[in-house]
Scaffold this motif. Structure first.
Motif, short mmCIF file in Angstrom:
data_model
loop_
_atom_site.label_atom_id
_atom_site.label_comp_id
_atom_site.label_asym_id
_atom_site.label_seq_id
_atom_site.Cartn_x
_atom_site.Cartn_y
_atom_site.Cartn_z
N ILE A 78 17.38 -40.62 30.91
CA ILE A 78 18.67 -40.55 30.22
C ILE A 78 19.81 -40.46 31.23
O ILE A 78 20.83 -41.14 31.10
N ILE A 79 19.63 -39.63 32.26
CA ILE A 79 20.65 -39.52 33.30
C ILE A 79 20.85 -40.86 33.99
O ILE A 79 22.00 -41.28 34.26
N ALA A 80 19.76 -41.56 34.29
CA ALA A 80 19.86 -42.87 34.94
C ALA A 80 20.64 -43.86 34.07
O ALA A 80 21.49 -44.62 34.57
N ILE A 81 20.36 -43.85 32.77
CA ILE A 81 21.07 -44.74 31.85
C ILE A 81 22.56 -44.42 31.83
O ILE A 81 23.41 -45.31 31.87
N MET A 82 22.89 -43.13 31.78
CA MET A 82 24.29 -42.74 31.74
C MET A 82 25.02 -43.12 33.03
O MET A 82 26.16 -43.60 33.00
N LYS A 83 24.38 -42.91 34.16
CA LYS A 83 25.00 -43.28 35.44
C LYS A 83 25.31 -44.77 35.48
O LYS A 83 26.33 -45.18 36.05
N LYS B 229 26.83 -33.71 30.16
CA LYS B 229 25.57 -33.40 30.86
C LYS B 229 25.60 -31.98 31.42
O LYS B 229 24.62 -31.23 31.29
N ASP B 230 26.71 -31.59 32.03
CA ASP B 230 26.83 -30.25 32.60
C ASP B 230 26.74 -29.18 31.53
O ASP B 230 26.15 -28.11 31.73
N GLN B 231 27.33 -29.46 30.36
CA GLN B 231 27.27 -28.50 29.26
C GLN B 231 25.85 -28.33 28.72
O GLN B 231 25.45 -27.23 28.34
N ILE B 232 25.08 -29.43 28.71
CA ILE B 232 23.68 -29.34 28.28
C ILE B 232 22.89 -28.48 29.25
O ILE B 232 22.16 -27.55 28.85
N VAL C 289 20.79 -29.21 23.26
CA VAL C 289 20.27 -30.51 23.70
C VAL C 289 20.54 -31.57 22.64
O VAL C 289 20.97 -32.69 22.95
N ARG C 290 20.33 -31.22 21.39
CA ARG C 290 20.54 -32.18 20.30
C ARG C 290 22.00 -32.64 20.27
O ARG C 290 22.28 -33.85 20.20
N GLU C 291 22.93 -31.71 20.31
CA GLU C 291 24.35 -32.10 20.28
C GLU C 291 24.71 -32.93 21.51
O GLU C 291 25.36 -33.97 21.41
N GLY C 292 24.26 -32.47 22.67
CA GLY C 292 24.65 -33.14 23.91
C GLY C 292 24.09 -34.54 24.04
O GLY C 292 24.83 -35.49 24.37
N ILE D 225 3.18 -28.89 30.87
CA ILE D 225 3.62 -29.51 32.13
C ILE D 225 5.07 -29.97 31.94
O ILE D 225 5.36 -30.71 31.00
N GLY D 226 5.97 -29.51 32.82
CA GLY D 226 7.36 -29.91 32.64
C GLY D 226 8.24 -29.52 33.80
O GLY D 226 7.77 -29.03 34.83
N ASP D 227 9.55 -29.72 33.59
CA ASP D 227 10.47 -29.51 34.71
C ASP D 227 11.83 -28.93 34.33
O ASP D 227 12.52 -28.40 35.19
N SER D 228 12.25 -29.05 33.08
CA SER D 228 13.68 -28.86 32.82
C SER D 228 13.96 -27.98 31.61
O SER D 228 13.08 -27.33 31.06
N VAL D 229 15.23 -28.01 31.21
CA VAL D 229 15.73 -27.13 30.14
C VAL D 229 14.97 -27.34 28.84
O VAL D 229 14.76 -26.38 28.08
N THR D 230 14.52 -28.58 28.56
CA THR D 230 13.83 -28.84 27.30
C THR D 230 12.42 -28.27 27.29
O THR D 230 11.77 -28.25 26.24
#
Length: 222
Positions: A20-25, A36-39, A46-49, A166-171
C-alpha cells in the motif's frame, strides 16, 4: 503442545515492503503522507486511514496500479520453502492481510493454495477507489481495524490449537495478543518485547522454518 496453526501477515511480512505504501508513493498526491503518519501513530483507525488513502486514487488507474503492485512486490526469501514445510508437516497456514484483494491474490497465487486467505476488497466502479471491509471487527473489538485479525482468529475457532502469528506492523499488534508464539519484525518485534509476549525475531522465512522446527521438536511452547 497441540498441533500448530499459523496466521501470517502479508504486507511487509510475505513481501519485503508494504504494498500500500509503495502504491501511494507512486500514484497518490502528497496528502497521502499525513494520513499514513496518522495510521502508524494510531491517531486514526486502520480502516479510516486506508479508506482515505485509496480515495485519493482515481479508479481509471486500476490496471496500471495493479500491474505496478504485482511487479513491484518482492517476496521475502524462504517464503516458498516455508509454505512447502507447512504442507509437509500438515500445519494449516492462513494468510491474514490488511492488504487489498486486487494485489494480494495475484501475488500469492503461485504459492497457494493456503488454508485460507483473508484481506480487504476493492470497488473500482466509482470515480475513486473504494475499499470494502468483508472482515470487519466483531463485537469483541472496537479498534475499527478494517481487516480485523483477532476477529478472524476468533471466527476460525481454533481455541485448542497452538497459535502462531507472523507479522511486522500495527495491524498485527492485537493478533499477537492471541498467539502462543509470535514470529515478529519491526514494530511488532518491539511491542512483543515490551508486552512480554512469547516471540522470536526474523528476517527471512528460512529463520521461520528453523523456529517452527524448534517448536515442533520441543513439543511445548518455546
Amino acid at each position: 503442545m497441540t498441533k500448530p496453526i499459523i496466521y501470517c501477515d502479508f504486507d511487509g511480512t510475505v513481501t519485503e515492503s508494504d504494498n500500500i505504501i509503495a502504491i501511494m508513493k507512486r500514484f497518490a498526491p502528497p496528502e497521502w503522507e499525513p494520513i499514513k503518519d496518522q495510521i502508524l501513530s494510531r491517531q486514526i483507525s486502520v480502516r479510516e486511514g486506508v479508506g482515505r488513502l485509496f480515495q485519493l486514487l482515481p479508479s481509471n488507474l486500476k490496471e496500471e496500479i495493479t500491474a505496478f503492485a504485482i511487479e513491484n512486490a518482492r517476496i521475502r526469501p524462504g517464503f516458498k520453502e516455508f509454505v512447502e514445510f507447512t504442507r509437509t508437516e500438515q500445519i494449516p497456514l492462513y494468510i491474514v492481510s490488511g492488504g487489498i484483494d486486487f494485489f494480494v491474490y495475484p501475488i500469492l497465487e503461485p504459492y497457494g493454495p493456503f488454508a485460507g486467505v483473508f484481506c480487504n476488497s476493492s470497488d473500482f466502479t466509482g470515480d475513486r477507489i473504494n475499499i470494502l471491509w468483508p472482515h470487519s471487527c466483531d463485537s469483541l473489538c472496537g479498534n475499527d481495524c478494517g481487516c480485523c485479525k483477532p476477529s478472524i482468529i476468533r471466527s476460525l475457532n481454533h481455541e485448542n490449537r497452538y497459535k502462531i502469528v507472523i507479522g511486522d506492523s500495527v495491524t498485527d499488534l492485537e493478533a499477537a495478543k492471541y498467539a502462543d508464539f509470535v514470529l515478529a519484525r519491526d514494530l511488532l518485534l518491539k511491542k512483543c518485547a515490551e508486552w512480554s509476549i512469547n516471540h522470536q525475531g526474523f528476517h527471512t522465512f528460512f529463520e521461520c522454518i528453523d523456529a517452527l522446527k524448534q517448536q515442533l521438536k520441543a513439543g511445548d511452547p518455546a
